[in-house]
Design a protein around this motif. Structure first.
Motif, PDB file in Angstrom:
ATOM      1  N   UNK A  86       0.733  -1.279   0.093  1.00  0.00           N
ATOM      2  CA  UNK A  86      -0.090   0.049  -0.055  1.00  0.00           C
ATOM      3  C   UNK A  86       0.823   1.238  -0.026  1.00  0.00           C
ATOM      4  N   UNK A  87       1.850   1.134   0.631  1.00  0.00           N
ATOM      5  CA  UNK A  87       2.994   2.406   0.697  1.00  0.00           C
ATOM      6  C   UNK A  87       3.337   2.708  -0.601  1.00  0.00           C
ATOM      7  N   UNK A 114      -2.511   6.221   7.557  1.00  0.00           N
ATOM      8  CA  UNK A 114      -1.361   6.179   6.786  1.00  0.00           C
ATOM      9  C   UNK A 114      -0.185   5.491   7.482  1.00  0.00           C
ATOM     10  N   UNK A 115       0.001   5.720   8.698  1.00  0.00           N
ATOM     11  CA  UNK A 115       1.075   5.243   9.364  1.00  0.00           C
ATOM     12  C   UNK A 115       1.037   3.786   9.548  1.00  0.00           C
ATOM     13  N   UNK A 116       0.034   3.245   9.427  1.00  0.00           N
ATOM     14  CA  UNK A 116       0.051   1.715   9.285  1.00  0.00           C
ATOM     15  C   UNK A 116       0.452   1.226   8.175  1.00  0.00           C
ATOM     16  N   UNK A 117       0.476   1.925   7.013  1.00  0.00           N
ATOM     17  CA  UNK A 117       0.822   1.334   5.926  1.00  0.00           C
ATOM     18  C   UNK A 117       2.142   1.246   5.548  1.00  0.00           C
ATOM     19  N   UNK A 118       3.063   2.172   6.201  1.00  0.00           N
ATOM     20  CA  UNK A 118       4.497   1.626   6.311  1.00  0.00           C
ATOM     21  C   UNK A 118       5.077   1.121   7.380  1.00  0.00           C
ATOM     22  N   UNK A 166     -12.135  -5.226  -1.693  1.00  0.00           N
ATOM     23  CA  UNK A 166     -11.607  -3.930  -2.079  1.00  0.00           C
ATOM     24  C   UNK A 166     -12.100  -3.224  -3.340  1.00  0.00           C
ATOM     25  N   UNK A 167     -12.848  -2.277  -3.338  1.00  0.00           N
ATOM     26  CA  UNK A 167     -13.314  -1.531  -4.728  1.00  0.00           C
ATOM     27  C   UNK A 167     -12.664  -0.198  -4.908  1.00  0.00           C
ATOM     28  N   UNK A 168     -12.706   0.548  -3.675  1.00  0.00           N
ATOM     29  CA  UNK A 168     -12.106   1.892  -3.733  1.00  0.00           C
ATOM     30  C   UNK A 168     -11.222   2.307  -2.516  1.00  0.00           C
ATOM     31  N   UNK A 169     -10.390   3.194  -2.637  1.00  0.00           N
ATOM     32  CA  UNK A 169      -9.604   3.885  -1.468  1.00  0.00           C
ATOM     33  C   UNK A 169      -9.729   5.353  -1.555  1.00  0.00           C
ATOM     34  N   UNK A 170     -10.280   6.016  -0.517  1.00  0.00           N
ATOM     35  CA  UNK A 170     -10.228   7.540  -0.710  1.00  0.00           C
ATOM     36  C   UNK A 170      -9.182   7.805   0.324  1.00  0.00           C
ATOM     37  N   UNK A 171      -8.213   8.748  -0.089  1.00  0.00           N
ATOM     38  CA  UNK A 171      -7.120   9.348   0.625  1.00  0.00           C
ATOM     39  C   UNK A 171      -7.760  10.565   1.376  1.00  0.00           C
ATOM     40  N   UNK A 172      -7.563  10.612   2.897  1.00  0.00           N
ATOM     41  CA  UNK A 172      -8.243  11.470   3.289  1.00  0.00           C
ATOM     42  C   UNK A 172      -7.005  12.330   4.218  1.00  0.00           C
TER      43      UNK A 172
END
Length: 172
Positions: A86-87, A114-118, A166-172
């Motif tokens: 994901x990163x 977002x912290x989880x991603x990395x 998963x179909x969509x990811x919205x960056x907030x």
């Protein structure tokens, strides 16, 4: 030394964006004719269709695939998952947010910091045990944490962030 590593990263990121046909100006250079497997929207700088970054399977895989084996509460025994970190996906779309709203085909959603991603090397899995995952078995995309890598990950908080279909990811 850090300066050269950063420049190498910027060069590689630019090459990746050109290779996958995404642009920073909203141009639709290589939008696939196929229905997108994933749509990324929100606070992103790099798009390819209607202000979003849309990916078919080939475009996702071109970002680079990794795999790991982990136990999950959904399958008996260890499972090998393969997918896009994901990163790297967030780098490819120029994400500038603090959290991801991950939405499934059935509109179930969960927020992933977002912290989880990395920190945890979370992947967006396309394959389970070497096979593409069908919709009927948590596919086509599944957010997976490497649960066996850290005992703190083995709890409901992280299991609930592991959205399947998963179909969509919205960056907030």
């Amino acid at each position: 030394m850090r300066f050269f590593q950063l420049n190498r990263f910027v060069f590689l990121a630019g090459a990746l964006l050109l290779a996958i046909g995404l642009t920073g100006d909203g141009g639709a250079q290589t939008a696939s004719a196929e229905k997108p497997l994933l749509i990324v929207s929100g606070k992103i700088a790099v798009t390819n269709r209607d202000g979003t970054a849309q990916f078919d399977r080939a475009l996702l895989e071109s970002i680079g695939m990794v795999s790991f084996v982990t136990n999950t509460p959904w399958y008996k025994g260890p499972v090998r998952f393969e997918g896009v970190p994901l990163a790297k996906l967030m780098q490819a779309v120029g994400a500038k947010g603090e959290r991801l709203a991950v939405v499934a085909l059935n509109d179930y959603s969960a927020e992933v910091p977002m912290e989880d991603v990395t920190k945890y090397n979370v992947i967006l899995a396309l394959k389970r045990n070497g096979e593409y995952m069908p919709v009927r078995d948590k596919g086509p995309l599944f957010v997976i944490y490497p649960f066996d890598s850290d005992p703190d990950l083995r709890n409901q908080k992280y299991y609930s962030r592991s959205v399947w279909q998963v179909a969509r990811i919205e960056v907030r």
